[in-house]
Design an enzyme around this catalytic site. Structure first.
Site, PDB file in Angstrom:
ATOM      1  N   ASP A   1      -7.408  28.746  31.257  1.00 58.90           N
ATOM      2  CA  ASP A   1      -6.468  27.892  31.977  1.00 58.90           C
ATOM      3  C   ASP A   1      -5.135  27.876  31.221  1.00 58.90           C
ATOM      4  O   ASP A   1      -5.069  27.418  30.085  1.00 58.90           O
ATOM      5  CB  ASP A   1      -7.040  26.471  32.068  1.00 58.90           C
ATOM      6  CG  ASP A   1      -6.214  25.540  32.946  1.00 58.90           C
ATOM      7  OD1 ASP A   1      -5.003  25.765  33.091  1.00 58.90           O
ATOM      8  OD2 ASP A   1      -6.796  24.564  33.460  1.00 58.90           O
TER       9      ASP A   1
ATOM     10  N   HIS B   1      -6.221  27.466  36.285  1.00 59.33           N
ATOM     11  CA  HIS B   1      -6.112  26.032  36.530  1.00 59.33           C
ATOM     12  C   HIS B   1      -6.391  25.744  37.996  1.00 59.33           C
ATOM     13  O   HIS B   1      -5.605  26.104  38.879  1.00 59.33           O
ATOM     14  CB  HIS B   1      -4.721  25.530  36.151  1.00 59.33           C
ATOM     15  CG  HIS B   1      -4.603  24.027  36.190  1.00 59.33           C
ATOM     16  ND1 HIS B   1      -5.259  23.221  35.300  1.00 59.33           N
ATOM     17  CD2 HIS B   1      -3.942  23.199  37.030  1.00 59.33           C
ATOM     18  CE1 HIS B   1      -4.998  21.954  35.566  1.00 59.33           C
ATOM     19  NE2 HIS B   1      -4.199  21.915  36.629  1.00 59.33           N
TER      20      HIS B   1
ATOM     21  N   SER C   1      -7.255  17.735  37.679  1.00 59.50           N
ATOM     22  CA  SER C   1      -6.092  17.801  36.802  1.00 59.50           C
ATOM     23  C   SER C   1      -5.651  16.394  36.358  1.00 59.50           C
ATOM     24  O   SER C   1      -6.417  15.690  35.711  1.00 59.50           O
ATOM     25  CB  SER C   1      -4.964  18.571  37.503  1.00 59.50           C
ATOM     26  OG  SER C   1      -3.978  18.988  36.604  1.00 59.50           O
TER      27      SER C   1
END
Length: 436
Positions: free
Chosen positions: A327, A353, A186
């Protein structure tokens, strides 16, 4: 899978431990060494879309699996800041000095305790006789994250790469014979991508793998705020997390009340139920890195600067990206490699995600599909690819700080305050949502 039309060739051992080498394109390398990418990801039936996958990553109980024990080292930086480096395994005296080291960058407000980090490191750092890869790993905890103290009037951000760069100074010196393999999740994926693009052939990392990278931050923020769930659930969840990190360190950040940092802290903490972009607009764009380029005139200016998609063309080490098409947090991902043969881009239809949960052999349980391709990538680069010594420009020590020759503005040194203590946790940080 997406590859550039012009291939880059890697020097690969013909068999494990063999001195004989052959040249193979990154595409052929991925196709032959990562068989799991040719098998479909089938989400668990009750986690059938990206929202459910992501929510489970946040709310699921992962405290009883993937146990990892770390030993912490603190790095003091020239600007007065502190990084917490968590090493595993703790008892590593008998590990070969040439054993690969996985260098991990965590997500927005996470740390070494995150379940997605432990899901990779538990098998990667387990002894070979127990079915693991037998590697070392280190998680670089951002300033203020996972118990790392704030010791300077500066935070971190998705675009600021010098904290990773300085950590790699330290690791390259501490383990001069070990190949360093980067993994980012991320926000940490964005930092890792930017670092590799900035460094090019001088990267101290031999390879990179990023999961759930947000890429174009301007477009991603626009898309995130375009849906009700994105705007009111995920954007606010991440905003609350970042606000809580600021709140936890408010006294350290506001020691001098007339500074820009102190003013930003007051403004950021005054927002009720903030979205991530609102926190970024009140504090990150001002103090999320060194000056220049911080502070930025606007949030858009910061997002444009910090985006990582434009760095893909400059990467000069083998680089694998993994994103999910459903996502809900990262709503756009590149589908080409900017013509760069070093880059392999993988987009799965599902996974949310940092989720990728599939059914387990045990009824009612799930496991992370992403373990398989990432471990295959790590094994291939640890055992199959021939590394030609350490990378990066020369390092030297100046006034106790480890610096890169030709650059005097950044440097690091290990400090003894609480360094070396053992971190035993499978749980998240109090007051923060994990998994983001």
């Amino acid at each position: 899978m997406h590859f550039a039309p012009s291939p880059v060739y890697l020097s690969v051992r013909k068999s494990k431990g063999s001195a004989e080498a052959e040249k193979i394109s990154l595409r052929d390398f991925v196709e032959s060494r990562m068989p799991s990418l040719h098998l479909p990801f089938v989400p668990a039936w009750w986690l059938f879309n990206g929202h459910l996958q992501t929510v489970y990553s946040v709310l699921g109980d992962f405290s009883k699996i993937d146990n990892v024990v770390y030993q912490r080292h603190h790095l003091r930086l020239m600007d007065g800041g502190t990084l917490g480096l968590d090493f595993t395994p703790v008892d590593d005296e008998n590990i070969n000095p040439e054993t690969p080291i996985i260098v991990v960058m965590h997500g927005l407000t996470g740390g070494s305790y995150e379940s997605y980090v432990r899901a990779i490191l538990a098998p990667a750092c387990a002894p070979v006789e127990q079915g693991g890869l037998g590697y070392r790993a280190v998680v670089i905890n951002f300033r203020g994250c996972a118990g790392t103290p704030i010791t300077s009037p500066r935070l971190y951000s998705g675009g600021y790469t010098d904290d990773l760069r300085q950590s790699l100074f330290y690791l390259s010196t501490m383990f001069p014979k070990a190949p360093l393999l980067g993994i980012g999740f991320s926000l940490g994926a964005n930092v890792l991508t930017r670092y590799l693009g900035e460094e090019g052939e001088n990267s101290r990392l031999m390879s990179g793998c990023v999961l759930g990278c947000p890429w174009d931050l301007t477009l991603n923020n626009k898309n995130l705020l375009s849906t009700f769930i994105g705007r009111h659930v995920f954007a606010k969840g991440m905003g609350a997390n970042l606000q809580n990190v600021v709140k936890r360190h408010a006294s350290a950040l506001s020691k001098e009340p007339d500074t820009l940092m102190a003013k930003c802290v007051t403004t950021a903490l005054a927002i009720k139920k903030p979205r991530l972009d609102e926190i970024d607009n009140t504090i990150t764009r001002f103090v999320g890195g060194t000056s220049p380029p911080f502070p930025f005139d606007s949030l858009d200016d910061y997002y444009i600067w910090a985006s990582s998609h434009k760095a893909l063309g400059d990467i000069r080490v083998p680089f694998l990206t993994l994103n999910s098409a459903d996502d809900p947090i990262v709503r756009s991902a590149p589908t080409d490699s900017a013509g760069n043969g070093y880059v392999a881009i993988c987009l799965t239809l599902g996974g949310g995600h940092l989720g990728w949960f599939e059914a387990s052999d045990r009824i009612g349980r799930v496991k992370r599909w992403i373990k398989k391709p990432v471990l295959e990538w790590l094994r291939a680069f640890g055992e199959g690819v021939i590394h030609e010594g350490q990378r990066g420009l020369p390092l030297h020590e100046v006034d106790g700080f480890l610096k890169e020759v030709g650059r005097d503005d950044i440097g690091c040194k290990e400090v003894d305050d609480e360094a070396g203590f053992v971190v035993r946790t499978n749980k998240g940080q109090e007051g923060l949502l994990s998994g983001l």
